[in-house]
Enzyme design. Structure first.
Site, PDB file in Angstrom:
ATOM      1  N   GLY A 128       0.798  -1.227   0.000  1.00 14.81           N
ATOM      2  CA  GLY A 128       0.000   0.000   0.000  1.00 14.81           C
ATOM      3  C   GLY A 128       0.824   1.267   0.000  1.00 14.81           C
ATOM      4  N   CYS A 129       2.112   1.131  -0.314  1.00 15.79           N
ATOM      5  CA  CYS A 129       2.955   2.319  -0.394  1.00 15.79           C
ATOM      6  C   CYS A 129       3.343   2.547  -1.846  1.00 15.79           C
ATOM      7  CB  CYS A 129       4.219   2.154   0.416  1.00 15.79           C
ATOM      8  SG  CYS A 129       3.889   1.873   2.153  1.00 15.79           S
TER       9      CYS A 129
END
Ligand SMILES: Cc1ncc(COP(=O)(O)O)c(C=O)c1O
Lengths: 138, 412
Positions: A50-51
């Site tokens: 999720g980065c």
């Protein structure tokens, strides 16, 4: 110093800056102080999902305290994770797991807390807490 | 500051028709350069949605009552506008979908119902958006067909000689992007379509990034299927188009079952409606469909050639100014490009660059742009992408350049 003390300290530090430029420059400086993860821990498993930038995070225990190390390929992300580590590292797992991280809002970095920001500060915090909970139950 | 393009489009006047552009972001004038992701809507499009709900809202194709008929007429008028815009032969070759992604899935799913078999091959290219990769992978998994990929060179241009080798009599379908969203490359669509047709394959074109910038003539291209999204051509989200040749659409089984797409239903047997309704199960996005017509009117009022000329001028200027950075690396240097510029600045991570630009009110896209295989080929985590629409100005390019200087200063 408790987690809350360190957060207050950081809030005071950030109050010195009048605008985002100061805050970002400080974040960039902090990024350079990040306790770096051992290369051998830079594995897929330690990559935070999720980065938009890659973030590797590793947790170890010393005297029942959790020690975090990390790295990222983006410097602002490094600064953010350095801040999180400064607040949470070297604490007991239960304190980490229950820590209120709302201070990020107070240091003018609210934009990084939005779940839609792909930088994943929220994912970082979540991951640090997961590690703490995992270590706590061992 | 240059405000009027050489061709006489008055950009300031055009900008005034986009209410959203007139705002501050982080205390700075918004500079919106993320148009390839979704561009902004002129007041006419916004009003079309408003007027629809205020005056004619009702369900289409069903009611005998006045509102339903007026709504149906408005919705169908948009279909005709799309037909004309693409120069399709028939209005019923224009299928309303949710967007490019759904258009591609509709075709892939239809082909999976008996038209593609084990041993067949589906060909895509190395520069596809995930939405033109994954549906075909799913089709191949389901049918045992093989997915093959036409490679590209380091400039981001397709290797046409290799394409000739890859396309063969086993090829069932070639699907490629008319314009690459990550690189800006304009692919030689007509040539590729001819190559595929020569081996008897069908061709699907992902026109999501072409329709905002180019005049598209599906008959001149001889495309079998052509997909695009309304939200990238000044229209609303939630609606898009699949164009297909009549005979192929007749061959393709329905996508979803439901109301609207049937001729008659009994528990023993259902017969399907004629085109285009066969592919339009359920109540569609009516207001959005109507407003898409207004978006097309907007583009045609300005003229596609004028839009392209202005955007190309911006692209040229951006290239010229970006080149002055000693450590700039362009990703996508095809000879033939639409107004998309993807780049990296030194070793700086695109995320860092994007965050600082955002603070300066400048909206760019950073990351892999849903094209991870491209990033893998170039061995980069992603790029910074600026993409232009007709309302962008040279002054905004200057602001981007100034922003990047600030980025360099801050990141060192
Ligand atoms: C080349 C290309 N294909 C497909 C898509 C998917 O479009 P949508 O998300 O509107 O379905 C996009 C959008 O980013 C695109 O740029």
């Amino acid at each position: 110093m408790t987690i809350a003390d360190r957060q207050n300290e950081i809030v005071e530090e950030f109050e010195m800056f009048e605008d985002w430029i100061g805050r970002y420059e400080y974040l960039i400086e902090l990024g350079k102080t990040l306790p770096l993860i051992d290369e051998k821990y830079k594995t897929e498993d330690n990559l935070i999902k999720g980065c938009q930038s890659q973030v590797w995070l590793h947790a170890d225990t010393q005297n029942n305290k959790v020690i975090f190390t990390a790295d990222s390929d983006a410097i602002l992300t490094k600064g953010l994770i350095a801040l999180m580590i400064r607040v949470l590292s070297d604490e007991s797992p239960d304190k980490i797991a229950s820590a209120d991280m709302g201070f990020v809002d107070k240091i003018g970095l609210k934009e990084h807390l939005s779940p839609t920001r792909a930088n994943g500060l929220l994912s970082m915090i979540k991951q640090m807490k997961y590690y703490a909970i995992a270590l706590q139950s061992r | 500051m240059i405000t009027t393009s050489q061709l006489g489009l008055d950009i300031q006047k055009i900008r005034a028709r986009f209410p959203i552009l007139n705002q501050k972001v982080n205390g700075q004038d918004l500079v919106y350069l993320d148009n390839a992701a979704s561009n902004q809507k002129p007041i006419e499009v916004i009003q079309a949605i408003d007027t629809y709900y205020k005056t004619i809202n009702s369900n289409v194709h069903r009611g005998v009552h006045h509102l339903s008929q007026v709504a149906t007429d408005a919705y169908e008028l948009s279909r005709e506008k799309v037909r004309k815009h693409l120069n399709a032969a028939h209005t019923h070759e224009v299928i309303f979908t949710r967007g490019t992604t759904e258009s591609i899935n509709l075709v892939a799913s239809g082909l999976g119902k008996g038209l593609v078999k084990e041993g067949d091959e589906i060909v895509i290219t190395a520069m596809e958006h995930h939405s033109n990769i994954v549906p075909w992978q799913m089709l191949c998994e389901q049918t045992g067909a093989k997915l093959r990929v036409i490679p590209m060179n380091s400039k981001g241009e397709l290797e046409l000689e290799e394409a000739k080798q890859i396309l063969n009599e086993k090829t069932k379908l070639l699907s490629f992007c008319h314009v690459s969203n990550a690189l800006g490359t304009i692919n030689p669509a007509k040539e590729l379509i001819q190559m595929a047709h020569a081996v008897g394959a069908w061709v699907m074109v992902d026109g999501a990034q072409a329709t905002p910038h180019l005049t598209v003539d599906v008959q001149a291209l001889d495309a079998d299927f052509y997909a695009f999204s309304s939200h990238k051509i000044y229209g609303p989200t939630g609606i898009g188009i699949l164009y297909g040749k009549e005979e192929l659409l007749n061959l393709l089984p329905p996508y979803q079952g439901g109301g609207e797409m049937i001729k008659s239903v009994s528990f023993e047997k259902t017969t399907y409606a004629e085109l285009p309704h066969k592919f339009e199960a359920g109540t569609p996005s009516i207001a959005e469909g109507v407003a898409l017509g207004s978006a097309i009117d907007f583009m045609n009022e300005l003229g596609m050639d004028n839009i392209a000329a202005h955007e190309n001028a911006l692209l040229g200027y951006a290239h010229q100014e970006l080149k002055k950075f000693a450590n700039i690396r362009f990703v996508g240097e095809a000879k033939n490009k639409a107004s998309v510029v993807s780049f990296l600045l030194g070793d700086h991570h695109p995320f860092d660059v994007g965050m600082i630009l955002d603070k300066l009110g400048i909206a760019v896209r950073t990351g892999h742009h849903c094209t991870q295989p491209i990033m893998a080929q170039f061995e980069i985590p992603g790029t910074v992408r600026a993409s232009f629409s007709v309302y962008n100005t040279f002054d905004e390019v200057d602001k981007l350049i100034a922003g990047l200087k600030k980025v360099e200063q801050m990141l060192g």
